[in-house]
Design a protein around this motif. Structure first.
Motif, PDB file in Angstrom:
ATOM      1  N   ALA A   1      21.365  70.148 -31.898  1.00  0.00           N
ATOM      2  CA  ALA A   1      22.212  69.937 -33.075  1.00  0.00           C
ATOM      3  C   ALA A   1      21.820  70.892 -34.204  1.00  0.00           C
ATOM      4  N   VAL A   2      20.527  71.076 -34.419  1.00  0.00           N
ATOM      5  CA  VAL A   2      20.052  71.973 -35.475  1.00  0.00           C
ATOM      6  C   VAL A   2      20.465  73.411 -35.177  1.00  0.00           C
ATOM      7  N   ASN A   3      20.301  73.837 -33.940  1.00  0.00           N
ATOM      8  CA  ASN A   3      20.681  75.209 -33.582  1.00  0.00           C
ATOM      9  C   ASN A   3      22.178  75.451 -33.771  1.00  0.00           C
ATOM     10  N   LYS A   4      22.973  74.457 -33.402  1.00  0.00           N
ATOM     11  CA  LYS A   4      24.424  74.588 -33.578  1.00  0.00           C
ATOM     12  C   LYS A   4      24.784  74.667 -35.066  1.00  0.00           C
ATOM     13  N   PHE A   5      24.197  73.775 -35.880  1.00  0.00           N
ATOM     14  CA  PHE A   5      24.455  73.763 -37.312  1.00  0.00           C
ATOM     15  C   PHE A   5      24.004  75.071 -37.955  1.00  0.00           C
ATOM     16  N   SER A   6      22.782  75.512 -37.638  1.00  0.00           N
ATOM     17  CA  SER A   6      22.259  76.759 -38.218  1.00  0.00           C
ATOM     18  C   SER A   6      23.124  77.948 -37.832  1.00  0.00           C
ATOM     19  N   GLY A   7      23.566  77.978 -36.578  1.00  0.00           N
ATOM     20  CA  GLY A   7      24.430  79.070 -36.133  1.00  0.00           C
ATOM     21  C   GLY A   7      25.740  79.109 -36.898  1.00  0.00           C
ATOM     22  N   LYS A   8      26.318  77.950 -37.109  1.00  0.00           N
ATOM     23  CA  LYS A   8      27.592  77.881 -37.835  1.00  0.00           C
ATOM     24  C   LYS A   8      27.441  78.338 -39.284  1.00  0.00           C
ATOM     25  N   ILE A   9      26.386  77.869 -39.958  1.00  0.00           N
ATOM     26  CA  ILE A   9      26.260  78.267 -41.365  1.00  0.00           C
ATOM     27  C   ILE A   9      25.869  79.739 -41.492  1.00  0.00           C
ATOM     28  N   ARG A  10      25.139  80.268 -40.513  1.00  0.00           N
ATOM     29  CA  ARG A  10      24.837  81.711 -40.533  1.00  0.00           C
ATOM     30  C   ARG A  10      26.107  82.529 -40.341  1.00  0.00           C
TER      31      ARG A  10
ATOM     32  N   ARG B   1      25.594  82.512 -50.374  1.00  0.00           N
ATOM     33  CA  ARG B   1      25.340  83.424 -49.260  1.00  0.00           C
ATOM     34  C   ARG B   1      23.873  83.360 -48.843  1.00  0.00           C
ATOM     35  N   ILE B   2      22.981  83.342 -49.811  1.00  0.00           N
ATOM     36  CA  ILE B   2      21.539  83.238 -49.532  1.00  0.00           C
ATOM     37  C   ILE B   2      21.227  81.872 -48.937  1.00  0.00           C
ATOM     38  N   ARG B   3      21.830  80.819 -49.507  1.00  0.00           N
ATOM     39  CA  ARG B   3      21.619  79.456 -49.009  1.00  0.00           C
ATOM     40  C   ARG B   3      22.002  79.347 -47.539  1.00  0.00           C
ATOM     41  N   ASP B   4      23.200  79.823 -47.202  1.00  0.00           N
ATOM     42  CA  ASP B   4      23.704  79.671 -45.836  1.00  0.00           C
ATOM     43  C   ASP B   4      23.043  80.624 -44.848  1.00  0.00           C
ATOM     44  N   GLY B   5      22.702  81.807 -45.297  1.00  0.00           N
ATOM     45  CA  GLY B   5      22.138  82.800 -44.391  1.00  0.00           C
ATOM     46  C   GLY B   5      20.646  82.690 -44.188  1.00  0.00           C
ATOM     47  N   ILE B   6      19.937  82.167 -45.200  1.00  0.00           N
ATOM     48  CA  ILE B   6      18.475  82.162 -45.126  1.00  0.00           C
ATOM     49  C   ILE B   6      17.868  80.784 -45.388  1.00  0.00           C
ATOM     50  N   VAL B   7      18.149  80.221 -46.546  1.00  0.00           N
ATOM     51  CA  VAL B   7      17.422  79.035 -47.009  1.00  0.00           C
ATOM     52  C   VAL B   7      17.631  77.819 -46.110  1.00  0.00           C
ATOM     53  N   LEU B   8      18.874  77.390 -45.922  1.00  0.00           N
ATOM     54  CA  LEU B   8      19.116  76.192 -45.107  1.00  0.00           C
ATOM     55  C   LEU B   8      18.612  76.340 -43.671  1.00  0.00           C
ATOM     56  N   PRO B   9      18.936  77.430 -42.970  1.00  0.00           N
ATOM     57  CA  PRO B   9      18.416  77.553 -41.606  1.00  0.00           C
ATOM     58  C   PRO B   9      16.885  77.569 -41.563  1.00  0.00           C
ATOM     59  N   LEU B  10      16.271  78.266 -42.501  1.00  0.00           N
ATOM     60  CA  LEU B  10      14.816  78.349 -42.520  1.00  0.00           C
ATOM     61  C   LEU B  10      14.187  76.979 -42.773  1.00  0.00           C
ATOM     62  N   VAL B  11      14.711  76.248 -43.735  1.00  0.00           N
ATOM     63  CA  VAL B  11      14.159  74.927 -44.056  1.00  0.00           C
ATOM     64  C   VAL B  11      14.364  73.956 -42.897  1.00  0.00           C
ATOM     65  N   ILE B  12      15.561  73.880 -42.381  1.00  0.00           N
ATOM     66  CA  ILE B  12      15.864  72.926 -41.316  1.00  0.00           C
ATOM     67  C   ILE B  12      15.077  73.258 -40.050  1.00  0.00           C
ATOM     68  N   GLU B  13      15.131  74.496 -39.618  1.00  0.00           N
ATOM     69  CA  GLU B  13      14.421  74.894 -38.404  1.00  0.00           C
ATOM     70  C   GLU B  13      12.909  74.806 -38.602  1.00  0.00           C
ATOM     71  N   GLY B  14      12.437  75.142 -39.802  1.00  0.00           N
ATOM     72  CA  GLY B  14      11.005  75.066 -40.089  1.00  0.00           C
ATOM     73  C   GLY B  14      10.482  73.644 -40.053  1.00  0.00           C
ATOM     74  N   LEU B  15      11.217  72.722 -40.654  1.00  0.00           N
ATOM     75  CA  LEU B  15      10.799  71.314 -40.632  1.00  0.00           C
ATOM     76  C   LEU B  15      10.793  70.764 -39.212  1.00  0.00           C
ATOM     77  N   LEU B  16      11.787  71.116 -38.444  1.00  0.00           N
ATOM     78  CA  LEU B  16      11.839  70.674 -37.052  1.00  0.00           C
ATOM     79  C   LEU B  16      10.651  71.240 -36.269  1.00  0.00           C
ATOM     80  N   PHE B  17      10.363  72.513 -36.465  1.00  0.00           N
ATOM     81  CA  PHE B  17       9.235  73.144 -35.785  1.00  0.00           C
ATOM     82  C   PHE B  17       7.919  72.463 -36.163  1.00  0.00           C
ATOM     83  N   LEU B  18       7.721  72.215 -37.452  1.00  0.00           N
ATOM     84  CA  LEU B  18       6.480  71.571 -37.897  1.00  0.00           C
ATOM     85  C   LEU B  18       6.338  70.162 -37.322  1.00  0.00           C
ATOM     86  N   ALA B  19       7.412  69.394 -37.338  1.00  0.00           N
ATOM     87  CA  ALA B  19       7.360  68.033 -36.805  1.00  0.00           C
ATOM     88  C   ALA B  19       7.052  68.047 -35.309  1.00  0.00           C
ATOM     89  N   LYS B  20       7.730  68.910 -34.572  1.00  0.00           N
ATOM     90  CA  LYS B  20       7.503  68.973 -33.123  1.00  0.00           C
ATOM     91  C   LYS B  20       6.088  69.454 -32.815  1.00  0.00           C
TER      92      LYS B  20
END
Length: 93
Positions: free
Chosen positions: A43-52, A63-82
């Protein structure tokens, strides 16, 4: 029944105990890592791909939010938790 519903039901069933042992904590952690995270990652990969994809059509901060900030934060938090949960499954010394 969806995979997530099965995972949820297994976790609820497992948590109905009088005593929480290390074995139980390991079992729940393993279930989360093995069964819940793949669904969440998809789900995260699909969401990040769409906003990118949408980022180039945005301007300014959006543009910065969608291209960098949101994907980085979401994917980073998921990576840290896992990573944290996976490391907690290793054998204790």
């Amino acid at each position: 029944m969806s995979k997530w519903t099965e995972v949820r039901d297994d976790i609820v069933k497992t948590l109905k105990v009088d005593e929480v042992t290390e074995e139980l904590k390991q079992k729940v952690t393993k279930a989360i890592v093995d069964e819940a995270f793949p669904v969440i990652e998809e789900a995260v990969n699909k969401f990040s791909g769409k906003i990118r994809e949408q980022a180039p059509t945005e301007t300014g901060w959006c543009r910065i939010r969608d291209g960098i900030v949101l994907p980085l934060v979401i994917e980073g938090l998921l990576f840290l938790a896992k990573t944290a949960l996976t490391k907690s499954l290793t054998e204790k010394v």
